[in-house]
Write a protein that holds these residues in place. Structure first.
Motif, PDB file in Angstrom:
ATOM      1  N   GLU A 154      45.630 -24.610 -47.898  1.00 40.14           N
ATOM      2  CA  GLU A 154      46.157 -25.867 -48.372  1.00 40.14           C
ATOM      3  C   GLU A 154      45.183 -26.954 -47.944  1.00 40.14           C
ATOM      4  OE1 GLU A 154      49.856 -25.427 -46.406  1.00 40.14           O
ATOM      5  OE2 GLU A 154      49.163 -26.331 -44.519  1.00 40.14           O
ATOM      6  N   ARG A 155      44.956 -27.928 -48.811  1.00 35.87           N
ATOM      7  CA  ARG A 155      44.130 -29.078 -48.484  1.00 35.87           C
ATOM      8  C   ARG A 155      45.054 -30.273 -48.281  1.00 35.87           C
ATOM      9  NH1 ARG A 155      38.853 -27.907 -49.468  1.00 35.87           N
ATOM     10  NH2 ARG A 155      38.352 -30.106 -49.126  1.00 35.87           N
ATOM     11  N   TRP A 156      44.606 -31.244 -47.492  1.00 39.21           N
ATOM     12  CA  TRP A 156      45.485 -32.351 -47.153  1.00 39.21           C
ATOM     13  C   TRP A 156      44.909 -33.684 -47.588  1.00 39.21           C
ATOM     14  CZ3 TRP A 156      50.362 -31.949 -45.038  1.00 39.21           C
ATOM     15  CH2 TRP A 156      50.760 -30.639 -44.720  1.00 39.21           C
ATOM     16  N   SER A 157      45.710 -34.425 -48.292  1.00 39.78           N
ATOM     17  CA  SER A 157      45.368 -35.780 -48.687  1.00 39.78           C
ATOM     18  C   SER A 157      45.412 -36.688 -47.463  1.00 39.78           C
ATOM     19  CB  SER A 157      46.364 -36.253 -49.746  1.00 39.78           C
ATOM     20  OG  SER A 157      46.137 -37.583 -50.115  1.00 39.78           O
ATOM     21  N   MET A 158      45.158 -37.973 -47.641  1.00 44.87           N
ATOM     22  CA  MET A 158      45.026 -38.913 -46.523  1.00 44.87           C
ATOM     23  C   MET A 158      46.256 -39.009 -45.599  1.00 44.87           C
ATOM     24  SD  MET A 158      41.941 -39.976 -46.919  1.00 44.87           S
ATOM     25  CE  MET A 158      41.551 -41.567 -46.257  1.00 44.87           C
ATOM     26  N   PRO A 159      47.516 -38.993 -45.965  1.00 48.14           N
ATOM     27  CA  PRO A 159      48.064 -38.809 -47.310  1.00 48.14           C
ATOM     28  C   PRO A 159      47.962 -40.098 -48.128  1.00 48.14           C
ATOM     29  CG  PRO A 159      49.853 -39.152 -45.760  1.00 48.14           C
ATOM     30  CD  PRO A 159      48.589 -39.144 -44.953  1.00 48.14           C
ATOM     31  N   THR A 160      47.652 -39.926 -49.401  1.00 47.90           N
ATOM     32  CA  THR A 160      47.468 -41.064 -50.288  1.00 47.90           C
ATOM     33  C   THR A 160      48.823 -41.599 -50.744  1.00 47.90           C
ATOM     34  OG1 THR A 160      45.337 -40.226 -51.034  1.00 47.90           O
ATOM     35  CG2 THR A 160      46.454 -41.817 -52.461  1.00 47.90           C
ATOM     36  N   ARG A 161      49.110 -42.837 -50.402  1.00 50.72           N
ATOM     37  CA  ARG A 161      50.288 -43.536 -50.906  1.00 50.72           C
ATOM     38  C   ARG A 161      49.867 -44.183 -52.219  1.00 50.72           C
ATOM     39  NH1 ARG A 161      52.953 -40.374 -47.855  1.00 50.72           N
ATOM     40  NH2 ARG A 161      52.961 -40.846 -45.620  1.00 50.72           N
ATOM     41  N   PHE A 162      50.230 -43.562 -53.323  1.00 47.19           N
ATOM     42  CA  PHE A 162      49.678 -43.959 -54.617  1.00 47.19           C
ATOM     43  C   PHE A 162      49.951 -45.420 -54.959  1.00 47.19           C
ATOM     44  CE2 PHE A 162      48.656 -39.635 -55.001  1.00 47.19           C
ATOM     45  CZ  PHE A 162      47.876 -39.433 -56.117  1.00 47.19           C
ATOM     46  N   GLY A 163      51.089 -45.933 -54.534  1.00 45.12           N
ATOM     47  CA  GLY A 163      51.396 -47.332 -54.812  1.00 45.12           C
ATOM     48  C   GLY A 163      50.435 -48.272 -54.114  1.00 45.12           C
ATOM     49  N   ASP A 164      50.243 -48.082 -52.812  1.00 44.42           N
ATOM     50  CA  ASP A 164      49.323 -48.932 -52.056  1.00 44.42           C
ATOM     51  C   ASP A 164      47.872 -48.689 -52.485  1.00 44.42           C
ATOM     52  OD1 ASP A 164      51.468 -49.940 -50.631  1.00 44.42           O
ATOM     53  OD2 ASP A 164      51.236 -48.499 -48.990  1.00 44.42           O
ATOM     54  N   ARG A 165      47.532 -47.420 -52.641  1.00 41.98           N
ATOM     55  CA  ARG A 165      46.135 -47.070 -52.922  1.00 41.98           C
ATOM     56  C   ARG A 165      45.670 -47.579 -54.281  1.00 41.98           C
ATOM     57  NH1 ARG A 165      41.920 -46.512 -54.561  1.00 41.98           N
ATOM     58  NH2 ARG A 165      40.357 -44.875 -54.252  1.00 41.98           N
ATOM     59  N   TYR A 166      46.525 -47.532 -55.298  1.00 41.03           N
ATOM     60  CA  TYR A 166      46.073 -47.840 -56.656  1.00 41.03           C
ATOM     61  C   TYR A 166      46.645 -49.135 -57.227  1.00 41.03           C
ATOM     62  CZ  TYR A 166      44.038 -43.210 -56.497  1.00 41.03           C
ATOM     63  OH  TYR A 166      43.279 -42.125 -56.141  1.00 41.03           O
ATOM     64  N   ALA A 167      47.340 -49.922 -56.418  1.00 42.77           N
ATOM     65  CA  ALA A 167      47.891 -51.185 -56.918  1.00 42.77           C
ATOM     66  C   ALA A 167      46.797 -52.098 -57.443  1.00 42.77           C
ATOM     67  CB  ALA A 167      48.682 -51.882 -55.809  1.00 42.77           C
ATOM     68  N   ARG A 168      45.700 -52.214 -56.715  1.00 38.74           N
ATOM     69  CA  ARG A 168      44.607 -53.084 -57.168  1.00 38.74           C
ATOM     70  C   ARG A 168      43.959 -52.538 -58.436  1.00 38.74           C
ATOM     71  NH1 ARG A 168      39.950 -55.136 -53.121  1.00 38.74           N
ATOM     72  NH2 ARG A 168      41.756 -56.369 -52.413  1.00 38.74           N
ATOM     73  N   ASP A 169      43.750 -51.231 -58.500  1.00 35.76           N
ATOM     74  CA  ASP A 169      43.163 -50.633 -59.712  1.00 35.76           C
ATOM     75  C   ASP A 169      44.017 -50.946 -60.931  1.00 35.76           C
ATOM     76  OD1 ASP A 169      41.028 -48.234 -58.665  1.00 35.76           O
ATOM     77  OD2 ASP A 169      42.518 -48.940 -57.233  1.00 35.76           O
TER      78      ASP A 169
END
Length: 556
Positions: A162-177
């Motif tokens: 298994e690989r582990w994400s940051m874990p990436t919180r998609f809302g925080d991480r991609y809000a600016r994008d």
């Protein structure tokens, strides 16, 4: 860009739901099609109350084996990634093979599995889980190492990780994008309600959405619609909009049925025979710093031949709540987790329950463990706390070294696609009733595969299993300990006809030309894998498919 209310225009694509799948799909499609306009609709909103009408109107018929609605999903930008642990796992070939044990419930095929490999690298970028290598045989750094001394691979493997994400919180991480993407509009606080009936060609022209706060209704027109609202809400929307199937002879009988999660728990420990310092009990680090972890798995060929359900088993800590583990660090973390305020801050409810099992017990013995192991009782948790909460790439979990070379084993097993496990509307036509039970075959397969692992370890002179229950006690123990509802799949499954499923191989809803589902609800089998990452690969694939469909229609 961000809009307070929907723009009155026809969008090229409307995506309902802004969890990892919805965000990945919307960003990828808008990247591939700069001249096309995408609307991303999210039910949750900033400043929302702790409760919501959707979760409040879900009835779980089996609270023993299924988490409550508020433990299963999150509302708001980023969806369930707000409390996602970050585990990224690939599905296996056997998940796409129609074995007798799944009773013709495997309605996707191996060709699709092989095709999905093309979309995994792009998904890994969104999920920030590093180089998408899920088998250590493909990693020069680890290919010659084993999980423990004397272990040999065969029908049992230790190389799948298994690989582990940051874990990436998609809302925080991609809000600016999302905000900076000129052709992507996000609206929050709107519930998808009613689709227009498809015309004779299957085209659906519009969908009604309702403001969560003031209940005003708006019409959204789009050339294509994608439901990416998670299994529960995607299924509820389709159950409520059966006019979408008016061009079919009947509503697909699979809709809402074959609901699956995973059978999960601990029934045994593993006692290795070799040098404890040579056991990979915890995390490995990839060259880019990504955390990896080994899992015992069983070859697809063996599972298919033996008619068993896909299962992963990994090394784990003893049960935290039982002070007999005599670990001061474990006792300290257990006591911290059961504290009402602190415990909620340390982990989401479902993860906290996996540690505490809802038990408050042995307090005095836990305190004695802490005193006896000072200062390690405090320094070890302190080091873990820093790695889990203060670094960008967080330590995904806590696994403590055993000088005795004995570890608990955590199993995570596929469920049979059983039509009795289902989601259906309540009598009011709005509420969602969830029926979820474990079958005898689910449980038998878990027990059988523990026996296979035990035999294999003994034959390798690598170790043996030490069971926590007698043979007669095992079925009831598994039935009482397993609890899911987080890894939801099966209720809108992929199939080659509406007689067998709800969507086709391209995730298009049968009976329509332009309504799609991007949710793990389309997965006909649950496999051993957490579904979030693999769903991300499907989101990439769907973005590409929709781009090609639009281009072909324009050329024609």
């Amino acid at each position: 860009m961000i809009a307070a209310v929907p723009h009155q225009q026809e969008y090229d694509l409307c995506v309902v739901g802004s969890g990892p799948a919805g965000i990945t799909l919307a960003l990828e499609y808008s990247r591939l099609n700069r001249e096309r306009h995408v609307l991303l609709v999210e039910y949750g909103y900033k400043g929302q109350a702790s409760g919501n009408d959707l979760d409040d109107t879900i009835e779980i018929k089996n609270a023993i084996n299924h988490h409550s609605p508020y433990e299963c999903t999150n509302k708001g930008l980023g969806g369930s990634s707000a409390t996602w642990g970050g585990r990224c796992v690939m599905y296996d070939e056997v998940d796409f093979i129609d074995r007798p044990i799944v009773a013709e419930g495997c309605t996707w095929g191996v060709d699709l599995f092989r095709e999905m490999a093309n979309y995994v690298p792009r998904a890994a970028t969104y999920f920030e889980c590093g180089n998408p290598v899920f088998d250590l045989h493909e990693s020069p750094e680890f290919r010659n190492a084993r999980i423990a001394e004397h272990f040999l691979e065969g029908i049992v493997t230790d190389s799948v990780v298994e690989r582990w994400s940051m874990p990436t919180r998609f809302g925080d991480r991609y809000a600016r994008d999302i905000a900076e993407r000129a052709n992507l509009t996000l609206i929050q606080g709107y519930e998808a309600r009613d689709f227009a009936a498809p015309d004779q060609t299957g085209n659906v022209s519009s969908m009604l959405i309702r403001d969560v706060k003031d209940k005003k209704v708006y019409e959204i027109k789009a050339k294509a619609f994608v439901l990416a609202a998670g299994t529960q809400e995607t299924t509820r929307i389709l159950l409520r909009n059966t006019q979408l199937f008016r061009n079919l002879d009947t509503i697909p009988t699979a809709l809402g049925k074959y609901y699956q999660g995973h059978i999960s728990g601990k029934i045994a420990s593993i006692q290795f025979t070799g040098n404890p310092s040579k056991t990979d009990f915890g995390f490995l680090r990839d060259s880019d710093g990504t955390y990896l972890r080994r899992r015992f798995q069983f070859s697809s060929k063996f599972l298919a031949e033996q008619n068993l359900l896909n299962t992963a088993i990994w090394l784990d800590n003893p049960l935290y709540f039982n002070p007999k583990h005599r670990s001061g660090a474990m006792s300290f973390m257990y006591l911290a987790m059961i504290m009402p305020i602190l415990g909620k801050k340390l982990a989401p409810p479902a993860i906290a329950h996996s540690v505490t099992k809802g038990k408050v017990t042995g307090i005095s013995q836990h305190i004695w463990n802490i005193v006896r192991d000072l200062p390690q009782s405090l320094t070890t948790p302190a080091s873990i706390f820093v790695k889990r909460y203060f670094l960008d790439r967080k330590l995904p979990g806590v696994f403590l070294f055993s000088p005795a070379n004995r570890y608990a084993l955590h199993f995570h097993a596929e469920q049979i696609p059983d039509a009795a496990n289902r989601m259906e509307l309540g009598l009011d036509g709005e509420s969602l009733v969830v029926h979820y039970e474990l079958t005898e075959d689910d449980i038998h397969s878990v027990i059988k595969l523990h026996g296979v692992l035990d035999t294999w370890l003994r034959d390798c002179n690598c170790g043996e299993l030490v069971y926590w229950y007698t043979e007669d006690e095992l079925p009831d123990a598994i039935r009482s300990m397993s609890r899911d509802g987080i890894h939801q799949s099966g209720t809108t499954r992929i199939a080659d006809s509406p007689a067998k499923g709800v969507v086709d191989e391209n995730l298009k809803v049968w009976g329509t030309q332009n309504v799609f589902v991007c949710s793990s609800s389309v997965f006909p089998t649950s496999g051993q894998a957490n579904p979030t990452f693999f769903l991300g690969a499907f989101a990439i694939r769907l973005a590409e498919h929709l781009s090609n469909v639009y281009e072909n229609s324009r050329v024609s």
